[in-house]
Design an enzyme around this catalytic site. Structure first.
Site, mmCIF file in Angstrom:
data_model
loop_
_atom_site.group_PDB
_atom_site.id
_atom_site.type_symbol
_atom_site.label_atom_id
_atom_site.label_comp_id
_atom_site.label_asym_id
_atom_site.label_seq_id
_atom_site.Cartn_x
_atom_site.Cartn_y
_atom_site.Cartn_z
ATOM 1 N N PRO A 278 0.824 -1.212 0.000
ATOM 2 C CA PRO A 278 0.000 0.000 0.000
ATOM 3 C C PRO A 278 0.859 1.264 0.000
ATOM 4 C CG PRO A 278 0.055 -0.957 2.191
ATOM 5 C CD PRO A 278 0.819 -1.898 1.294
ATOM 6 N N ARG A 280 -0.770 4.891 -1.312
ATOM 7 C CA ARG A 280 -1.751 5.954 -1.134
ATOM 8 C C ARG A 280 -2.503 5.865 0.200
ATOM 9 N NH1 ARG A 280 -4.126 8.656 -5.277
ATOM 10 N NH2 ARG A 280 -3.404 7.066 -6.732
ATOM 11 N N TYR A 320 -4.380 13.796 -12.968
ATOM 12 C CA TYR A 320 -5.397 12.740 -12.836
ATOM 13 C C TYR A 320 -6.822 13.282 -12.687
ATOM 14 C CZ TYR A 320 -1.033 10.531 -11.229
ATOM 15 O OH TYR A 320 0.264 10.105 -11.088
ATOM 16 N N CYS A 347 1.985 29.324 -15.295
ATOM 17 C CA CYS A 347 1.425 29.793 -16.561
ATOM 18 C C CYS A 347 0.867 28.659 -17.407
ATOM 19 C CB CYS A 347 2.491 30.571 -17.320
ATOM 20 S SG CYS A 347 3.089 31.927 -16.315
ATOM 21 N N GLU A 348 -0.141 27.980 -16.887
ATOM 22 C CA GLU A 348 -0.873 26.941 -17.610
ATOM 23 C C GLU A 348 -2.278 26.899 -17.039
ATOM 24 O OE1 GLU A 348 0.367 23.052 -18.304
ATOM 25 O OE2 GLU A 348 2.505 23.521 -18.343
HETATM 26 C C1 LIG Z 1 2.144 2.355 -7.287
HETATM 27 C C2 LIG Z 1 2.355 0.976 -6.840
HETATM 28 C C3 LIG Z 1 1.914 0.561 -5.578
HETATM 29 C C4 LIG Z 1 1.157 1.459 -4.632
HETATM 30 O O1 LIG Z 1 -0.180 1.635 -5.024
HETATM 31 P P1 LIG Z 1 -1.204 2.431 -4.090
HETATM 32 O O2 LIG Z 1 -2.452 2.506 -4.874
HETATM 33 O O3 LIG Z 1 -0.604 3.771 -3.840
HETATM 34 O O4 LIG Z 1 -1.388 1.670 -2.829
HETATM 35 C C5 LIG Z 1 2.180 -0.742 -5.198
HETATM 36 N N1 LIG Z 1 2.847 -1.597 -6.006
HETATM 37 C C6 LIG Z 1 3.285 -1.226 -7.232
HETATM 38 C C7 LIG Z 1 4.023 -2.216 -8.058
HETATM 39 C C8 LIG Z 1 3.058 0.064 -7.686
HETATM 40 O O5 LIG Z 1 3.485 0.427 -8.898
#
Ligand SMILES: *Cc1c(COP(=O)(O)O)cnc(C)c1O
Length: 424
Positions: A278, A280, A320, A347-348
Site C-alpha cells: 500500500p 496511497r 489525474y 502559466c498553464e
Molecule cells: C504504485 C504501486 C503501488 C502502490 O499503489 P497504491 O495505490 O498507492 O497503494 C504498489 N505496487 C506497485 C508495483 C506500484 O506500482
C-alpha cells in the site's frame, strides 16, 4: 480509508492537525508547505497490520507515494517493509532503517546497475516483469555468485475501474506478463541457476474504490498458483500489490475488514506468505498542502482565488483530474459562501486545484488547506517555472519538525553548467 476525524479538524474555527493549529505554522515556515500527521500515518499502517496480524503477511509501504525519509522511518519502526521502484527509493528506504530483507524491488524497467545494487543489498524479492529481465537478473546473480529470489508479476487483464493514467492491470498497459505466459517464465527460471522463482505478484492500479477488481485479479492469481503447483512449481509467496483507494471527495471506499476478509477467503487455501504494497492509503489522508491566497479576482464568468501553491507543488489535479477538498485554516465568522476556482500561479490553465468550490469570501493573505495531499503530492513536485519546492512538516501531538526544507534559488542554479563558448 480516511484519517480518524479527530486528527485533522476544527477547534473553535481553527484548523488543527492533532494538537497543532496550522495557521501559526504559516508564519514559521512560509507557504506553501506540506504537513503530515504522525497519528494519521500510524493509524493507517495499523489498519493493515492488524487486519493481517493473524496471517503470515508483510506490509511494504510503496515508497513512490511519499519518499520522505522521516515517513519511511516511522513506518519502518512500526514494522513495515518497503516496496521500491528505483535504486534511489531503495537507498532512501535503507537509509531510513528499513532492512533490505523487508524490501521488494518492483518496476517494469529496472536497469542492470539497479538490479546489481539491489542483489548486493540483499533485497527480499525482485518482481520480474519480462523474460528479458529474468535473463538479465540471472546473469547478474550468477556473476555475483548469488541466487535472486523472484516473483513473476502477472498482468491479469482486469480493469481496476480507476483513472486511465493509474490503471496497470490491462493488456493495453506495459505491466507484467500475461497469466498464460507465467508458466513459461517459471520453466525458464527453472533453467537459470541465478534465479529462484517462488512467487507471483500483481498490481492492477491505484485509487481502487471497489473490491471487485481486486477480487477478480486475486482469484486469477490463486488459480494460477494451483496450476503452477500442478506443474511441479514451488510457490510460497503472493504479492498482492497496492492498497485500497482513499476518500478524497465522495468516493465510497470499502472497509479494511471487507478487504481483509476477501483476501483471506481467496488466499487461505494456498498457504502462502502474503505481501502488500500500500502507498496511497497509508499517507494520503494524513497530509495537507497549506497555501496562501495571493490575489482574488472576478471576470464575467468566474471568481478566482490565486494561491501560492502551483501545479509544480501538487500535480494530482492536473495529471489525474483529481478532486481534493479545500478548506480555510481559519473559519470566518460570516458563513456566506461563494463559488471559487482555486488556481495556482503557474502559466498553464491546468494549474487549477478546484473548480466551482464553495468557500467563504477570500482575500489576499487568507490561508487554505488542500486535504488528503499526503500521497503522490510532494513526490511529484518539480521546479517548473523556477519555483522552489515546498517544505514538508511532520506533526506529532503538539510538536512539529521540518522534515524537508524549502530549496533555494542558489541550490537550483548550482546544478547548471555553462559551455565555455558562451563566455562568462
Ligand atoms: C504504485 C504501486 C503501488 C502502490 O499503489 P497504491 O495505490 O498507492 O497503494 C504498489 N505496487 C506497485 C508495483 C506500484 O506500482
Amino acid at each position: 480509508m480516511n484519517a480518524p476525524v479527530d486528527v485533522i479538524n476544527y477547534k473553535n474555527g481553527v484548523l488543527y492537525m492533532e494538537e497543532m493549529p496550522l495557521h501559526p505554522l504559516t508564519s514559521k515556515v512560509g507557504t506553501p508547505f506540506y504537513c503530515y500527521s504522525t497519528a494519521a500515518l500510524r493509524n493507517a499502517y495499523l489498519q493493515y497490520s492488524r487486519a493481517f496480524a493473524d496471517r503470515q503477511a508483510l506490509i511494504c509501504f510503496a515508497v513512490k507515494a511519499n519518499c520522505n525519509p522521516s515517513l519511511l522511518r516511522l513506518f519502518g519502526q512500526l514494522g513495515a517493509g518497503a516496496d521500491v521502484v528505483s535504486i534511489g527509493e531503495l537507498r532512501f528506504a535503507m537509509k531510513a532503517g528499513i532492512p533490505a530483507n523487508k524490501i521488494v524491488f518492483s518496476g517494469v524497467g529496472k536497469t542492470k546497475t539497479e538490479l546489481t545494487e539491489a542483489l548486493k543489498a540483499g533485497v527480499l524479492q525482485i518482481n520480474v516483469e519480462s523474460e528479458s529481465e529474468l535473463k538479465l537478473l540471472d546473469s547478474i546473480a550468477q556473476s555475483l555468485s548469488l541466487v535472486a529470489t523472484v516473483a513473476i508479476r502477472v498482468n491479469p487483464d482486469v480493469d481496476a475501474g480507476t483513472h486511465k493514467k493509474i490503471t496497470t492491470g490491462k493488456y493495453n498497459t506495459k505491466f507484467g506478463v500475461a497469466c498464460e505466459d507465467a508458466l513459461d517464465m517459471f520453466m525458464l527460471a527453472g533453467n537459470l541457476p541465478g534465479v529462484a522463482a517462488r512467487g507471483l505478484a500483481v498490481h492492477i492500479g491505484s485509487q481502487l474504490t471497489s473490491l471487485e477488481p481486486f477480487e477478480a485479479a486475486f482469484t486469477k492469481l490463486a488459480e494460477l498458483v494451483v496450476e503452477l503447483r500442478t506443474m511441479g512449481q514451488t510457490i510460497t509467496r503472493l504479492d498482492l500489490g497496492g492498497g485500497l483507494g482513499v476518500k478524497y471527495h465522495n468516493e465510497n471506499i470499502p472497509a479494511m475488514s471487507a478487504y481483509a476478509a476477501m483476501v483471506k477467503k481467496i488466499t487461505d487455501p494456498l498457504k502462502v506468505q502474503l505481501i502488500f504494497e500500500p502507498g496511497r492509503s497509508l499517507v494520503a489522508s494524513g497530509g495537507v498542502l497549506v497555501t496562501e491566497v495571493i490575489h482574488t479576482k472576478q471576470n464575467p464568468e468566474r471568481r478566482f482565488a490565486i494561491v501560492d501553491a502551483g501545479m509544480n507543488d501538487f500535480k494530482r489535479t492536473a495529471l489525474y483530474d483529481a478532486i481534493h477538498r479545500i478548506v480555510p485554516l481559519v473559519e470566518p465568522k460570516l458563513s456566506n459562501k461563494y463559488s471559487y476556482d482555486v488556481v495556482g500561479p503557474v502559466c498553464e490553465s491546468t494549474d487549477t486545484f478546484a473548480t466551482d468550490v464553495l468557500l467563504p469570501e477570500l482575500k489576499s493573505g487568507d490561508r487554505l488547506a488542500l486535504l488528503d495531499a499526503g500521497a503522490y503530492g510532494a513526490v511529484l513536485s518539480s521546479n517548473y517555472n523556477v519555483r522552489l519546492t515546498a517544505p514538508e512538516i511532520l506533526v506529532d501531538g503538539a510538536k512539529f519538525a521540518v522534515i524537508r526544507k524549502r530549496d533555494t534559488y542558489d541550490e537550483l542554479l548550482a546544478a547548471y553548467r555553462q559551455p565555455n563558448w558562451l563566455g562568462l
